[in-house]
Design a protein around this motif. Sequence first.
Motif, PDB file in Angstrom:
ATOM      1  N   SER A 107       0.856  -1.183   0.000  1.00  0.00           N
ATOM      2  CA  SER A 107       0.000   0.000   0.000  1.00  0.00           C
ATOM      3  C   SER A 107       0.891   1.231   0.000  1.00  0.00           C
ATOM      4  N   GLY A 109      -0.132   4.318  -1.706  1.00  0.00           N
ATOM      5  CA  GLY A 109      -0.865   5.562  -1.839  1.00  0.00           C
ATOM      6  C   GLY A 109      -0.394   6.336  -3.061  1.00  0.00           C
ATOM      7  N   THR A 110      -0.477   7.658  -2.983  1.00  0.00           N
ATOM      8  CA  THR A 110      -0.064   8.516  -4.081  1.00  0.00           C
ATOM      9  C   THR A 110       1.414   8.847  -3.918  1.00  0.00           C
ATOM     10  N   VAL A 111       2.242   8.230  -4.733  1.00  0.00           N
ATOM     11  CA  VAL A 111       3.691   8.431  -4.650  1.00  0.00           C
ATOM     12  C   VAL A 111       4.256   8.588  -6.056  1.00  0.00           C
ATOM     13  N   ARG A 112       5.487   8.994  -6.124  1.00  0.00           N
ATOM     14  CA  ARG A 112       6.170   9.103  -7.418  1.00  0.00           C
ATOM     15  C   ARG A 112       6.358   7.719  -8.038  1.00  0.00           C
ATOM     16  N   GLN A 113       6.438   7.703  -9.374  1.00  0.00           N
ATOM     17  CA  GLN A 113       6.626   6.449 -10.082  1.00  0.00           C
ATOM     18  C   GLN A 113       7.922   5.761  -9.651  1.00  0.00           C
ATOM     19  N   ARG A 116       7.352   3.602  -6.636  1.00  0.00           N
ATOM     20  CA  ARG A 116       6.716   2.318  -6.970  1.00  0.00           C
ATOM     21  C   ARG A 116       7.721   1.354  -7.580  1.00  0.00           C
ATOM     22  N   GLU A 149      10.381  11.499  -0.805  1.00  0.00           N
ATOM     23  CA  GLU A 149       9.315  11.124  -1.725  1.00  0.00           C
ATOM     24  C   GLU A 149       9.546   9.805  -2.452  1.00  0.00           C
TER      25      GLU A 149
END
Length: 331
Positions: A107, A109-113, A116, A149
């Motif tokens: 999980s 969430g909204t993160v930089r590519q 991921r 980030e």
Amino acid sequence: MGATRQAESTGWSGAADAGLATGAVARRLGVAPTTLRSWERRYGIGPARREQGRHRRWSPEDVGRVEEMCRLTGLGVPPAEAARLALTEAAATVPRSRPASDPGTLSLGTVRQECRGLARAAVRLDAPAVESQLRTALGAYGLTTGWEEVMAPALHAIGRKWASCGERYVEVEHLLSWHVSSALRRVPDVGARVVPPRRSAPAPAAPVLLTCVPGEQHTLALEALTAVLGERGLPTRMFGAALPAEALYEAVRRIGPSAVVLWAHSRNTADRALVHLVTETEWGVRGARARPAVLVAGPGWATGAGAYAPGVGRLTGLRTAADRIEALFAG
């Protein structure tokens, strides 16, 4: 899921897309370029065409197949079998969920590519890809943003996963932590944008002493702060994990630091008596004795810094922590 639907999940659209080079695909999927070339050579899973007969160009279908192979190898399927399933579009016969003891994917969430990609590479235990992702993140964003980030969110997600899955993922956390620590210690060598020392804040004669409190083993955030202070031209002395109280006292007396940063990740290790000891530690000749500025950092210090000893400051966030320490000398 077939290769076409897999391709849609990567953000590809339309047959008119000219395709991506191998390096771009590697960054997108969190796989080392050498791994992609090895898979193509060994298992025949790679780009279907080359530009001008030389350069590999990956179509949406090509990327979908290699993404499926990444998923399958992450589930523990041997690479040769994963490639066969991806190439024959038979991957739907493999369960897409993990065992009941593992309640799902990371999980983030909204993160930089890049975050991921780093997390995916770590879950696969793909050390070359982890190394590549860290170099890319530091080169693109620099140390502070790269930590806040990219690295920290990936570490937190894997830590949460490990906590919820018993002993699963502990090897992932260890591998990622080791590579992050290595990257932080060699920032000038990885192509990151090194920030020159700020002329408004000349380097102090005495260094900043940074250490984890006794019993505290979590060092990565403190390593990141040490690296950022070094970027800014501030001398440091980093003592790492679980420095005993007696050793800390002696180090402060011998070094005479401008400031002491005490890191505690857990409330169980945040020791008020230790903070008081450091604030009272003096050095220098009689009549001209000095004491350090004392700063506490980490989630273990849950209450206001003033509750530990008068004049003690609390650091929150890497960027603001570095700014505050630098301001001690600029003022």
